[in-house]
Design a protein around this motif. Sequence first.
Motif, PDB file in Angstrom:
ATOM      1  N   VAL A  13     -12.012 -11.459  -9.296  1.00  0.00           N
ATOM      2  CA  VAL A  13     -10.791 -10.835  -9.817  1.00  0.00           C
ATOM      3  C   VAL A  13     -10.133 -10.038  -8.704  1.00  0.00           C
ATOM      4  N   ARG A  14      -8.881 -10.323  -8.465  1.00  0.00           N
ATOM      5  CA  ARG A  14      -8.135  -9.617  -7.415  1.00  0.00           C
ATOM      6  C   ARG A  14      -7.347  -8.464  -8.026  1.00  0.00           C
ATOM      7  N   ARG A  15      -7.616  -7.296  -7.538  1.00  0.00           N
ATOM      8  CA  ARG A  15      -6.903  -6.116  -8.020  1.00  0.00           C
ATOM      9  C   ARG A  15      -5.697  -5.847  -7.130  1.00  0.00           C
ATOM     10  N   ARG A  16      -4.609  -5.604  -7.797  1.00  0.00           N
ATOM     11  CA  ARG A  16      -3.381  -5.321  -7.059  1.00  0.00           C
ATOM     12  C   ARG A  16      -3.365  -3.847  -6.682  1.00  0.00           C
ATOM     13  N   LEU A  17      -3.389  -3.577  -5.418  1.00  0.00           N
ATOM     14  CA  LEU A  17      -3.373  -2.212  -4.919  1.00  0.00           C
ATOM     15  C   LEU A  17      -1.966  -1.852  -4.474  1.00  0.00           C
ATOM     16  N   VAL A  18      -1.621  -0.604  -4.709  1.00  0.00           N
ATOM     17  CA  VAL A  18      -0.297  -0.136  -4.286  1.00  0.00           C
ATOM     18  C   VAL A  18      -0.332   0.091  -2.779  1.00  0.00           C
ATOM     19  N   PRO A  19       0.537  -0.560  -2.015  1.00  0.00           N
ATOM     20  CA  PRO A  19       0.537  -0.357  -0.563  1.00  0.00           C
ATOM     21  C   PRO A  19       0.862   1.091  -0.217  1.00  0.00           C
ATOM     22  N   TYR A  20       0.187   1.583   0.820  1.00  0.00           N
ATOM     23  CA  TYR A  20       0.448   2.955   1.227  1.00  0.00           C
ATOM     24  C   TYR A  20       1.875   3.140   1.730  1.00  0.00           C
ATOM     25  N   GLY A  21       2.513   2.048   2.138  1.00  0.00           N
ATOM     26  CA  GLY A  21       3.880   2.154   2.617  1.00  0.00           C
ATOM     27  C   GLY A  21       4.843   2.652   1.559  1.00  0.00           C
ATOM     28  N   PHE A  22       4.546   2.344   0.280  1.00  0.00           N
ATOM     29  CA  PHE A  22       5.412   2.821  -0.802  1.00  0.00           C
ATOM     30  C   PHE A  22       5.226   4.315  -1.040  1.00  0.00           C
ATOM     31  N   LEU A  23       4.040   4.835  -0.747  1.00  0.00           N
ATOM     32  CA  LEU A  23       3.766   6.246  -0.988  1.00  0.00           C
ATOM     33  C   LEU A  23       4.194   7.128   0.174  1.00  0.00           C
ATOM     34  N   LEU A  24       4.344   6.551   1.360  1.00  0.00           N
ATOM     35  CA  LEU A  24       4.630   7.353   2.541  1.00  0.00           C
ATOM     36  C   LEU A  24       5.938   8.131   2.444  1.00  0.00           C
ATOM     37  N   PRO A  25       7.054   7.529   2.029  1.00  0.00           N
ATOM     38  CA  PRO A  25       8.297   8.331   1.946  1.00  0.00           C
ATOM     39  C   PRO A  25       8.177   9.505   0.983  1.00  0.00           C
ATOM     40  N   ALA A  26       7.527   9.283  -0.161  1.00  0.00           N
ATOM     41  CA  ALA A  26       7.358  10.374  -1.118  1.00  0.00           C
ATOM     42  C   ALA A  26       6.473  11.468  -0.536  1.00  0.00           C
ATOM     43  N   PHE A  27       5.417  11.069   0.176  1.00  0.00           N
ATOM     44  CA  PHE A  27       4.541  12.075   0.774  1.00  0.00           C
ATOM     45  C   PHE A  27       5.260  12.856   1.861  1.00  0.00           C
ATOM     46  N   VAL A  28       6.095  12.182   2.641  1.00  0.00           N
ATOM     47  CA  VAL A  28       6.848  12.875   3.690  1.00  0.00           C
ATOM     48  C   VAL A  28       7.759  13.929   3.086  1.00  0.00           C
ATOM     49  N   LEU A  29       8.470  13.581   2.019  1.00  0.00           N
ATOM     50  CA  LEU A  29       9.335  14.550   1.346  1.00  0.00           C
ATOM     51  C   LEU A  29       8.519  15.706   0.767  1.00  0.00           C
TER      52      LEU A  29
END
Length: 298
Positions: A13-29
């Motif tokens: 079973v392949r789990r879809r992981l959220v790429p860290y690239g999507f979280l980076l802008p929010a974390f920067v802000l």
Amino acid sequence: MRGDAGRRPAPPVRRRLVPYGFLLPAFVLYAAFMLFPIARAVQLSVYEWDGLTLGTFVGADNYLAVVTDPQLREAFVHALVLIVFFSLLPVAIGLVLAAVLNRAKVRGLPFFRTVIFLPQVVAMVVVAVAWRQIYAPDGSLNTALRAVGLDALARPWLGDYTWSLPAVGFIGTWVSMGLVTVLLLAGMSRVPAEQYEAARLDGAGAVREFFAITLPAVRGEVTVALTLTIIAALKTFDLVYVTTGGGPGTSTTVPSYEVYRRAFQLGEVGMAAAVGITLMVLIFGINLVVNRVGDRTT
């Protein structure tokens, strides 16, 4: 056995992981507008600095002063007293009011919710100016008391050493009650009507219904309401600044007002930062306890 041996193994079973690239802008802000200012405040809190000249490293002296300075201790005690007015009283009143409205099925309930929620959409400065006029020596409150023969109760409410803090706290009760009531009404509306009908068939009255069905169903909403109102009580500044300015004397000073006064009036930026960090830790600690207790009871 042969049939089992000939089967192909099931694909993993392949789990879809959220790429860290999507979280980076929010974390920067988040880091730019939250983490960096907190880190900067922590840095300033260990210095004695007037905001203009070079600062002097003093270590934990500013934090020790927060504990030992009588005026700062008094300000934190006032903030804890305001929790009663901003949080505990609105939640208690809101529970009763929401339960009555939900049980009675009042006509025009959406309009009533809008009216009672109105203080939340009015700027606190406007609310403070309006209530300052109500509390004035010749304001509408004292006028009403004199009109009904209660002249002995009339007083300069915001200038009285005994009543100034409760007077400011009552404004917080008035502001917070609408938010709490609307929040609890939303939670009570999700309770199935069949539960109330079954309780009534068993002979349960209004009080028993409230404690057996309504209150357990809205514990999550109560936790949220306590969290929001406790934060509002501990960080209140504009209400105190406009109504009393911390007076009379120091009878209505609160930590957030002390941060402003020491940073911009006394030039004690390091001490102001230490008060702000201490207040942040206090808010975090109290709300952590509230949410832990709320999670255990839900």
